[in-house]
Design a protein around this motif. Structure first.
Motif, PDB file in Angstrom:
ATOM      1  N   HIS A   2       0.831  -1.193   0.000  1.00  0.00           N
ATOM      2  CA  HIS A   2       0.000   0.000   0.000  1.00  0.00           C
ATOM      3  C   HIS A   2       0.865   1.241   0.000  1.00  0.00           C
ATOM      4  CE1 HIS A   2      -3.708  -2.195   0.692  1.00  0.00           C
ATOM      5  NE2 HIS A   2      -3.045  -2.938   1.563  1.00  0.00           N
ATOM      6  N   GLU A   3       0.473   2.206  -0.756  1.00  0.00           N
ATOM      7  CA  GLU A   3       1.192   3.468  -0.784  1.00  0.00           C
ATOM      8  C   GLU A   3       0.990   4.188   0.548  1.00  0.00           C
ATOM      9  OE1 GLU A   3       1.214   7.300  -3.675  1.00  0.00           O
ATOM     10  OE2 GLU A   3       0.765   5.341  -4.558  1.00  0.00           O
ATOM     11  N   GLY A   4       2.078   4.770   1.067  1.00  0.00           N
ATOM     12  CA  GLY A   4       1.993   5.505   2.315  1.00  0.00           C
ATOM     13  C   GLY A   4       2.195   4.654   3.555  1.00  0.00           C
ATOM     14  N   VAL A   5       2.592   3.374   3.357  1.00  0.00           N
ATOM     15  CA  VAL A   5       2.816   2.458   4.474  1.00  0.00           C
ATOM     16  C   VAL A   5       4.206   1.859   4.343  1.00  0.00           C
ATOM     17  CG1 VAL A   5       2.044   0.327   5.589  1.00  0.00           C
ATOM     18  CG2 VAL A   5       0.365   1.904   4.627  1.00  0.00           C
ATOM     19  N   ILE A   6       4.883   1.721   5.473  1.00  0.00           N
ATOM     20  CA  ILE A   6       6.201   1.096   5.476  1.00  0.00           C
ATOM     21  C   ILE A   6       6.186  -0.055   6.474  1.00  0.00           C
ATOM     22  CG2 ILE A   6       7.153   2.643   7.229  1.00  0.00           C
ATOM     23  CD1 ILE A   6       9.794   2.546   5.637  1.00  0.00           C
ATOM     24  N   SER A   7       6.921  -1.111   6.161  1.00  0.00           N
ATOM     25  CA  SER A   7       7.014  -2.269   7.039  1.00  0.00           C
ATOM     26  C   SER A   7       8.462  -2.722   7.121  1.00  0.00           C
ATOM     27  CB  SER A   7       6.136  -3.404   6.506  1.00  0.00           C
ATOM     28  OG  SER A   7       6.164  -4.496   7.392  1.00  0.00           O
ATOM     29  N   SER A  24       7.831  -7.924  13.154  1.00  0.00           N
ATOM     30  CA  SER A  24       7.692  -6.810  12.212  1.00  0.00           C
ATOM     31  C   SER A  24       7.020  -5.617  12.861  1.00  0.00           C
ATOM     32  CB  SER A  24       6.890  -7.249  10.985  1.00  0.00           C
ATOM     33  OG  SER A  24       5.542  -7.480  11.340  1.00  0.00           O
ATOM     34  N   VAL A  25       7.187  -4.493  12.211  1.00  0.00           N
ATOM     35  CA  VAL A  25       6.485  -3.268  12.578  1.00  0.00           C
ATOM     36  C   VAL A  25       6.023  -2.623  11.277  1.00  0.00           C
ATOM     37  CG1 VAL A  25       8.555  -1.824  12.616  1.00  0.00           C
ATOM     38  CG2 VAL A  25       6.584  -1.135  13.937  1.00  0.00           C
ATOM     39  N   THR A  26       4.815  -2.099  11.315  1.00  0.00           N
ATOM     40  CA  THR A  26       4.240  -1.447  10.143  1.00  0.00           C
ATOM     41  C   THR A  26       3.622  -0.126  10.593  1.00  0.00           C
ATOM     42  OG1 THR A  26       3.730  -3.578   9.163  1.00  0.00           O
ATOM     43  CG2 THR A  26       2.545  -1.690   8.278  1.00  0.00           C
ATOM     44  N   GLY A  27       3.786   0.881   9.769  1.00  0.00           N
ATOM     45  CA  GLY A  27       3.206   2.172  10.109  1.00  0.00           C
ATOM     46  C   GLY A  27       3.183   3.101   8.918  1.00  0.00           C
ATOM     47  N   PRO A  28       2.586   4.254   9.105  1.00  0.00           N
ATOM     48  CA  PRO A  28       2.487   5.216   8.008  1.00  0.00           C
ATOM     49  C   PRO A  28       3.852   5.812   7.667  1.00  0.00           C
ATOM     50  CG  PRO A  28       1.610   6.166  10.019  1.00  0.00           C
ATOM     51  CD  PRO A  28       1.928   4.741  10.317  1.00  0.00           C
ATOM     52  N   THR A  29       4.058   6.039   6.391  1.00  0.00           N
ATOM     53  CA  THR A  29       5.328   6.588   5.916  1.00  0.00           C
ATOM     54  C   THR A  29       5.644   7.925   6.567  1.00  0.00           C
ATOM     55  OG1 THR A  29       4.929   5.493   3.808  1.00  0.00           O
ATOM     56  CG2 THR A  29       6.631   7.168   3.834  1.00  0.00           C
ATOM     57  N   HIS A  30       4.640   8.735   6.830  1.00  0.00           N
ATOM     58  CA  HIS A  30       4.914  10.047   7.419  1.00  0.00           C
ATOM     59  C   HIS A  30       5.475   9.952   8.835  1.00  0.00           C
ATOM     60  CE1 HIS A  30       0.775   9.483   8.985  1.00  0.00           C
ATOM     61  NE2 HIS A  30       1.186  10.259   9.990  1.00  0.00           N
ATOM     62  N   ARG A  31       5.316   8.791   9.493  1.00  0.00           N
ATOM     63  CA  ARG A  31       5.886   8.600  10.841  1.00  0.00           C
ATOM     64  C   ARG A  31       7.150   7.768  10.822  1.00  0.00           C
ATOM     65  NH1 ARG A  31       1.903   7.146  15.426  1.00  0.00           N
ATOM     66  NH2 ARG A  31       3.725   7.833  16.559  1.00  0.00           N
TER      67      ARG A  31
END
Length: 64
Positions: A2-7, A24-31
């Motif tokens: 998904h765009e805007g998400v990093i893992s 793992s950890v996943t969160g929004p790209t802006h954070r």
């Protein structure tokens, strides 16, 4: 993906040297999307996966 998400993820090994799980950890790209945050989280995730692997009997490696 998904765009805007990093893992960030790391494998967990057992005593037979097989991958049995992952941390793992996943969160929004802006954070999480800046280089410093990625490097810090990568280190934390890898260390956590290694500790779990150690408890599962994964053989000690000198090249960690």
């Amino acid at each position: 993906m998904h765009e805007g998400v990093i893992s960030i993820a790391a494998p967990v090994f057992d005593y037979t040297e097989q991958v049995v799980a992952a941390v793992s950890v996943t969160g929004p790209t802006h954070r999480l999307g800046n280089h410093d945050a990625i490097m810090k989280l990568t280190k934390i995730i890898r260390e956590a996966a290694q500790k779990i692997s150690d408890r599962l009997g994964y053989p000690v490696r000198t090249e960690r």
